[in-house]
Write a protein that holds these residues in place. Structure first.
Motif, PDB file in Angstrom:
ATOM      1  N   ASP A  11       0.884  -1.173   0.000  1.00 50.84           N
ATOM      2  CA  ASP A  11       0.000   0.000   0.000  1.00 50.84           C
ATOM      3  C   ASP A  11       0.916   1.215   0.000  1.00 50.84           C
ATOM      4  O   ASP A  11       1.372   1.660   1.050  1.00 50.84           O
ATOM      5  CB  ASP A  11      -0.915   0.003   1.227  1.00 50.84           C
ATOM      6  CG  ASP A  11      -1.890   1.177   1.204  1.00 50.84           C
ATOM      7  OD1 ASP A  11      -1.758   2.031   0.310  1.00 50.84           O
ATOM      8  OD2 ASP A  11      -2.772   1.222   2.084  1.00 50.84           O
ATOM      9  N   PHE A  12       1.179   1.733  -1.201  1.00 55.25           N
ATOM     10  CA  PHE A  12       2.203   2.771  -1.305  1.00 55.25           C
ATOM     11  C   PHE A  12       1.672   4.185  -1.065  1.00 55.25           C
ATOM     12  O   PHE A  12       2.401   5.152  -1.205  1.00 55.25           O
ATOM     13  CB  PHE A  12       2.936   2.681  -2.656  1.00 55.25           C
ATOM     14  CG  PHE A  12       4.383   3.061  -2.533  1.00 55.25           C
ATOM     15  CD1 PHE A  12       5.280   2.210  -1.895  1.00 55.25           C
ATOM     16  CD2 PHE A  12       4.857   4.270  -3.022  1.00 55.25           C
ATOM     17  CE1 PHE A  12       6.619   2.569  -1.737  1.00 55.25           C
ATOM     18  CE2 PHE A  12       6.192   4.631  -2.875  1.00 55.25           C
ATOM     19  CZ  PHE A  12       7.076   3.786  -2.242  1.00 55.25           C
ATOM     20  N   HIS A  13       0.390   4.299  -0.680  1.00 54.54           N
ATOM     21  CA  HIS A  13      -0.131   5.634  -0.338  1.00 54.54           C
ATOM     22  C   HIS A  13      -1.343   5.473   0.568  1.00 54.54           C
ATOM     23  O   HIS A  13      -2.431   5.134   0.127  1.00 54.54           O
ATOM     24  CB  HIS A  13      -0.506   6.419  -1.611  1.00 54.54           C
ATOM     25  CG  HIS A  13      -0.906   7.841  -1.331  1.00 54.54           C
ATOM     26  ND1 HIS A  13      -0.109   8.920  -1.684  1.00 54.54           N
ATOM     27  CD2 HIS A  13      -1.992   8.366  -0.729  1.00 54.54           C
ATOM     28  CE1 HIS A  13      -0.717  10.033  -1.316  1.00 54.54           C
ATOM     29  NE2 HIS A  13      -1.860   9.729  -0.727  1.00 54.54           N
ATOM     30  N   THR A  36       3.614  -0.642   3.735  1.00 58.14           N
ATOM     31  CA  THR A  36       2.736   0.519   3.701  1.00 58.14           C
ATOM     32  C   THR A  36       3.541   1.799   3.814  1.00 58.14           C
ATOM     33  O   THR A  36       4.364   1.949   4.720  1.00 58.14           O
ATOM     34  CB  THR A  36       1.727   0.453   4.873  1.00 58.14           C
ATOM     35  OG1 THR A  36       1.010  -0.787   4.801  1.00 58.14           O
ATOM     36  CG2 THR A  36       0.740   1.601   4.819  1.00 58.14           C
ATOM     37  N   LEU A  37       3.297   2.712   2.887  1.00 56.87           N
ATOM     38  CA  LEU A  37       3.860   4.041   3.004  1.00 56.87           C
ATOM     39  C   LEU A  37       2.770   4.950   3.541  1.00 56.87           C
ATOM     40  O   LEU A  37       1.768   5.208   2.875  1.00 56.87           O
ATOM     41  CB  LEU A  37       4.356   4.542   1.642  1.00 56.87           C
ATOM     42  CG  LEU A  37       5.170   5.847   1.702  1.00 56.87           C
ATOM     43  CD1 LEU A  37       6.434   5.674   2.546  1.00 56.87           C
ATOM     44  CD2 LEU A  37       5.539   6.314   0.299  1.00 56.87           C
ATOM     45  N   HIS A 156       0.379   9.097  -7.582  1.00 59.14           N
ATOM     46  CA  HIS A 156      -0.666   8.446  -6.800  1.00 59.14           C
ATOM     47  C   HIS A 156      -2.030   8.804  -7.397  1.00 59.14           C
ATOM     48  O   HIS A 156      -2.260   9.956  -7.763  1.00 59.14           O
ATOM     49  CB  HIS A 156      -0.492   8.872  -5.336  1.00 59.14           C
ATOM     50  CG  HIS A 156      -1.674   9.465  -4.682  1.00 59.14           C
ATOM     51  ND1 HIS A 156      -2.727   8.705  -4.233  1.00 59.14           N
ATOM     52  CD2 HIS A 156      -1.980  10.751  -4.391  1.00 59.14           C
ATOM     53  CE1 HIS A 156      -3.620   9.516  -3.689  1.00 59.14           C
ATOM     54  NE2 HIS A 156      -3.204  10.749  -3.780  1.00 59.14           N
ATOM     55  N   TRP A 157      -2.915   7.827  -7.544  1.00 57.96           N
ATOM     56  CA  TRP A 157      -4.288   8.029  -8.050  1.00 57.96           C
ATOM     57  C   TRP A 157      -4.263   8.897  -9.319  1.00 57.96           C
ATOM     58  O   TRP A 157      -4.976   9.898  -9.421  1.00 57.96           O
ATOM     59  CB  TRP A 157      -5.173   8.660  -6.970  1.00 57.96           C
ATOM     60  CG  TRP A 157      -6.641   8.456  -7.181  1.00 57.96           C
ATOM     61  CD1 TRP A 157      -7.295   8.263  -8.368  1.00 57.96           C
ATOM     62  CD2 TRP A 157      -7.671   8.445  -6.170  1.00 57.96           C
ATOM     63  NE1 TRP A 157      -8.643   8.129  -8.163  1.00 57.96           N
ATOM     64  CE2 TRP A 157      -8.902   8.238  -6.818  1.00 57.96           C
ATOM     65  CE3 TRP A 157      -7.645   8.581  -4.770  1.00 57.96           C
ATOM     66  CZ2 TRP A 157     -10.123   8.166  -6.129  1.00 57.96           C
ATOM     67  CZ3 TRP A 157      -8.859   8.516  -4.088  1.00 57.96           C
ATOM     68  CH2 TRP A 157     -10.077   8.310  -4.763  1.00 57.96           C
ATOM     69  N   GLU A 202      -2.177   0.939  -3.937  1.00 58.44           N
ATOM     70  CA  GLU A 202      -2.394   1.868  -2.822  1.00 58.44           C
ATOM     71  C   GLU A 202      -3.856   1.777  -2.410  1.00 58.44           C
ATOM     72  O   GLU A 202      -4.687   1.228  -3.157  1.00 58.44           O
ATOM     73  CB  GLU A 202      -2.081   3.313  -3.242  1.00 58.44           C
ATOM     74  CG  GLU A 202      -3.054   3.842  -4.316  1.00 58.44           C
ATOM     75  CD  GLU A 202      -3.065   5.359  -4.469  1.00 58.44           C
ATOM     76  OE1 GLU A 202      -1.992   5.946  -4.632  1.00 58.44           O
ATOM     77  OE2 GLU A 202      -4.170   5.942  -4.417  1.00 58.44           O
ATOM     78  N   THR A 203      -4.150   2.333  -1.211  1.00 60.01           N
ATOM     79  CA  THR A 203      -5.563   2.479  -0.824  1.00 60.01           C
ATOM     80  C   THR A 203      -5.984   3.950  -0.758  1.00 60.01           C
ATOM     81  O   THR A 203      -7.146   4.265  -0.958  1.00 60.01           O
ATOM     82  CB  THR A 203      -5.847   1.853   0.551  1.00 60.01           C
ATOM     83  OG1 THR A 203      -5.049   2.512   1.536  1.00 60.01           O
ATOM     84  CG2 THR A 203      -5.587   0.354   0.545  1.00 60.01           C
TER      85      THR A 203
END
Ligand code: MN
Length: 251
Positions: A11-13, A36-37, A156-157, A202-203
């Protein structure tokens, strides 16, 4: 973060400091073995996040100044600069040209430029970057202020166009993909076309939901499955790619 073989996912963000009980959220990510970041949105939030993640095995903190908070928090930029030597991970940073934040775009660009230049000077930093309605400007600034051999950008996203995604890949960028991105036709087309060797998961929890509750790092398993479905490949192929893409972020 050292042994990718031990990881159950990435989970990188994620914003673990914004859950009701951050320590419990960190403990759940550790127990689930998700790399996880956990990003910060203001430099003042860094020290606590850093303390909470200094001895964790799978969770790392990033030092950020969220573009949506720049209007009120640009004055914390010297604090960001002061803490930069303490971490390899930077975020959440970037630009947001959406209607609510457009007014601060010039200040956002000043902050983002300072961040990119600081990272270029330090070398070896990994940045998780927000680019809402601003992909061309974000890519322009990355190209101008953060040479490829001076740092790694994870978008991210990402909601830019397919051609903007190609440009980003040419600049060396990675993409952290969440489940929300696989829900629209446009998002699915984008995720289907990303280079497999640049994809992370990521989540963006707690800002995304799953089954009516805030997403948590362990929910990236569903993200891996969604990416596999969109790309018509086996789940294992995506899981293996994400883990191997994570490796250069850890060494
Ligand atoms: Mn975020």
């Amino acid at each position: 973060m050292t042994e990718t073989a031990q990881a159950a996912g990435v989970d990188f963000h994620c914003h673990l400091d914004l859950y009701p009980d951050p320590e419990a959220a960190i403990a759940r990510a550790e127990a689930a073995r998700i790399y996880t970041l956990t990003v910060t949105t203001t430099p003042k939030a860094w020290s606590r996040n850093y303390e909470l993640t200094r001895r964790t095995r799978f969770v790392r903190a990033a030092l950020g100044l969220h573009p949506q908070l720049v209007a009120e928090r640009a004055g914390e930029l010297p604090i960001w600069e002061r803490h930069l030597p303490e971490t390899r991970y930077v975020g959440e940073v970037g630009l947001d040209a959406g209607p609510r934040f457009y007014k601060s775009l010039d200040t956002q660009k000043h902050v983002f430029r300072t961040v990119l230049e600081g990272c270029a000077e330090a070398g070896g930093k990994i940045l998780t970057v927000h680019s809402v309605r601003s992909a061309p400007a974000v890519l322009e600034m990355i190209e101008q202020y953060l040479p490829r051999d001076r740092g790694t950008v994870v978008l991210h996203w990402f909601t830019g166009s397919k051609s903007e995604a190609r440009r980003a890949a040419t600049l060396g960028c990675y993409f952290s993909v969440n489940t929300e991105m696989t829900r629209s036709d446009r998002g699915r087309a984008l995720v289907a076309g990303l280079p497999i060797d640049r994809i992370l998961t990521e989540t963006d929890g707690p800002f995304t939901q799953i089954d009516g509750r805030p997403s948590e790092p362990a929910d990236v398993k569903a993200t891996v499955a969604a990416i596999a479905e969109v790309r018509s490949v086996p789940v294992d192929a995506v899981r293996t790619a994400v883990k191997s893409n994570l490796r250069p972020m850890l060494t």
